[in-house]
Write a protein that holds these residues in place. Structure first.
Motif, mmCIF file in Angstrom:
data_model
loop_
_atom_site.group_PDB
_atom_site.id
_atom_site.type_symbol
_atom_site.label_atom_id
_atom_site.label_comp_id
_atom_site.label_asym_id
_atom_site.label_seq_id
_atom_site.Cartn_x
_atom_site.Cartn_y
_atom_site.Cartn_z
ATOM 1 N N LEU A 195 0.824 -1.209 0.000
ATOM 2 C CA LEU A 195 0.000 0.000 0.000
ATOM 3 C C LEU A 195 0.859 1.261 0.000
ATOM 4 C CD1 LEU A 195 -2.723 -1.290 2.430
ATOM 5 C CD2 LEU A 195 -3.175 -0.461 0.115
ATOM 6 N N VAL A 196 1.990 1.226 0.650
ATOM 7 C CA VAL A 196 2.903 2.381 0.630
ATOM 8 C C VAL A 196 3.373 2.647 -0.796
ATOM 9 C CG1 VAL A 196 5.202 3.169 1.329
ATOM 10 C CG2 VAL A 196 3.652 2.198 3.028
ATOM 11 N N VAL A 197 3.670 1.582 -1.534
ATOM 12 C CA VAL A 197 4.078 1.745 -2.937
ATOM 13 C C VAL A 197 2.911 2.309 -3.758
ATOM 14 C CG1 VAL A 197 4.948 0.584 -5.008
ATOM 15 C CG2 VAL A 197 5.760 -0.118 -2.753
ATOM 16 N N CYS A 198 1.696 1.820 -3.509
ATOM 17 C CA CYS A 198 0.517 2.363 -4.199
ATOM 18 C C CYS A 198 0.379 3.857 -3.913
ATOM 19 C CB CYS A 198 -0.743 1.633 -3.743
ATOM 20 S SG CYS A 198 -0.902 -0.073 -4.315
ATOM 21 N N LYS A 199 0.531 4.230 -2.666
ATOM 22 C CA LYS A 199 0.417 5.636 -2.277
ATOM 23 C C LYS A 199 1.474 6.481 -2.983
ATOM 24 C CE LYS A 199 -0.507 9.321 0.246
ATOM 25 N NZ LYS A 199 -1.718 10.156 0.013
ATOM 26 N N GLU A 200 2.705 6.021 -2.996
ATOM 27 C CA GLU A 200 3.809 6.769 -3.607
ATOM 28 C C GLU A 200 3.592 6.978 -5.101
ATOM 29 O OE1 GLU A 200 7.116 4.333 -2.599
ATOM 30 O OE2 GLU A 200 7.415 5.259 -0.617
ATOM 31 N N ASN A 201 2.885 6.041 -5.744
ATOM 32 C CA ASN A 201 2.703 6.094 -7.197
ATOM 33 C C ASN A 201 1.282 6.449 -7.603
ATOM 34 O OD1 ASN A 201 5.380 4.925 -8.494
ATOM 35 N ND2 ASN A 201 4.976 3.768 -6.623
ATOM 36 N N GLN A 202 0.442 6.845 -6.620
ATOM 37 C CA GLN A 202 -0.943 7.250 -6.863
ATOM 38 C C GLN A 202 -1.733 6.174 -7.611
ATOM 39 O OE1 GLN A 202 -0.129 11.208 -8.703
ATOM 40 N NE2 GLN A 202 -1.100 12.038 -6.873
ATOM 41 N N VAL A 203 -1.536 4.940 -7.184
ATOM 42 C CA VAL A 203 -2.267 3.800 -7.740
ATOM 43 C C VAL A 203 -3.404 3.452 -6.797
ATOM 44 C CG1 VAL A 203 -2.136 1.340 -8.317
ATOM 45 C CG2 VAL A 203 -0.301 2.899 -9.024
#
Length: 276
Positions: A195-203
């Motif tokens: 989820l942190v990666v999703c947040k960082e990439n606006q996914v």
């Protein structure tokens, strides 16, 4: 939420999927959305498709994108142009594109995005192309653990792909092939990293009605923990029925239950830029 439900559906398939009901024609979907009072929809299709030949080529590492890969999406684009001018609902065209299970570097099995408003990335294939999520094969515990670890690493790479807008039905493959009993404990810690990666990439992270049918009772009963965690991290939630039949368009039961349990708020929902 409008009238205790969601006035949009961001995951609708057509007869072109090859496994939808015969009534899932683009015109019918638009008509049904109007009848239900939906305000916004995304009509999309699997790319590449799920024919036995296509699955075999992907699993063998022999798949190559060609002019037929996005043909269903092109048909949807053409038909939307014909039906939408008479409709009340606003609709955009998407593609549910599988991530490459052999490369596992976040790359997708289609890279021609012309005319596509939303890219939804899916992981239907088992990491390493050892099959597909819903086939009958079973794996021993040590292999299940390997699939579990590989899926999270792979999903983070997919979420980092700048062409991806939504991560499709997260957890479907985990629930089916890794032997997890519930979405809690260590599983949530691993989801938090994703989820942190999703947040960082606006996914956006999808909350998908059809996912309920892919989970066990205990998995389904604890999935609200994942959505609550997405809220905490600040990841937008994309709402979709994943309808493959007209009667399922815009129909939410489990989604509403999960949204309530996770205390999901309207301002935390994903809204495509094309609708803003």
């Amino acid at each position: 939420m409008k009238n205790n439900t969601f006035p949009f559906d961001f995951h609708l398939h057509t007869i072109l999927s090859g496994h939808s009901q015969p009534d899932m024609l683009v015109g019918n979907i638009i008509w049904r959305a109007d009848e239900l009072g939906l305000e916004k929809i995304i009509i999309l299709e699997h790319t590449p498709g799920f024919s036995a030949e296509m699955q075999a080529s992907v699993i063998a590492g022999e798949y190559q994108e060609d002019e037929t890969t996005r043909l269903p999406v092109d048909i949807i684009i053409h038909e939307c142009a014909s039906f939408l001018p008479q409709a009340k609902v606003r609709a955009i065209v998407g593609a549910e594109i599988d991530a490459d299970p052999c490369a596992r570097d976040g790359s997708l099995l289609m890279n021609d995005f012309n005319g596509i408003d939303i890219v939804m990335a899916a992981t239907h294939y088992i990491p390493g192309a050892r099959g597909i999520w819903n086939d009958a094969q079973e794996f021993p515990p040590e292999e299940q653990e390997k699939i579990y670890r590989e899926w999270f690493t792979w999903a983070k790479a997919v979420a980092a792909n700048p062409r991806v807008d939504i991560l499709a039905h997260p957890g479907a493959l985990l629930g089916n092939k890794t032997g997890i009993t519930a979405f809690e404990g260590k599983v949530l810690k691993d989801f938090e990293e994703l989820l942190v990666v999703c947040k960082e990439n606006q996914v956006a992270f999808e909350l998908n009605e059809l996912l309920r049918r892919k989970l066990t009772e205990s998995q389904a009963a604890t999935y609200h923990n994942v959505i609550a965690l997405a809220r905490k991290v600040g990841v937008a939630i994309s709402i979709g029925s994943d309808a493959h039949g007209l009667k399922f368009v815009g129909q939410y039961d489990w989604v509403l239950e999960i949204a309530k349990q996770a205390e999901l708020q309207e301002n935390e929902l994903f809204m495509p830029a094309a609708f803003q």
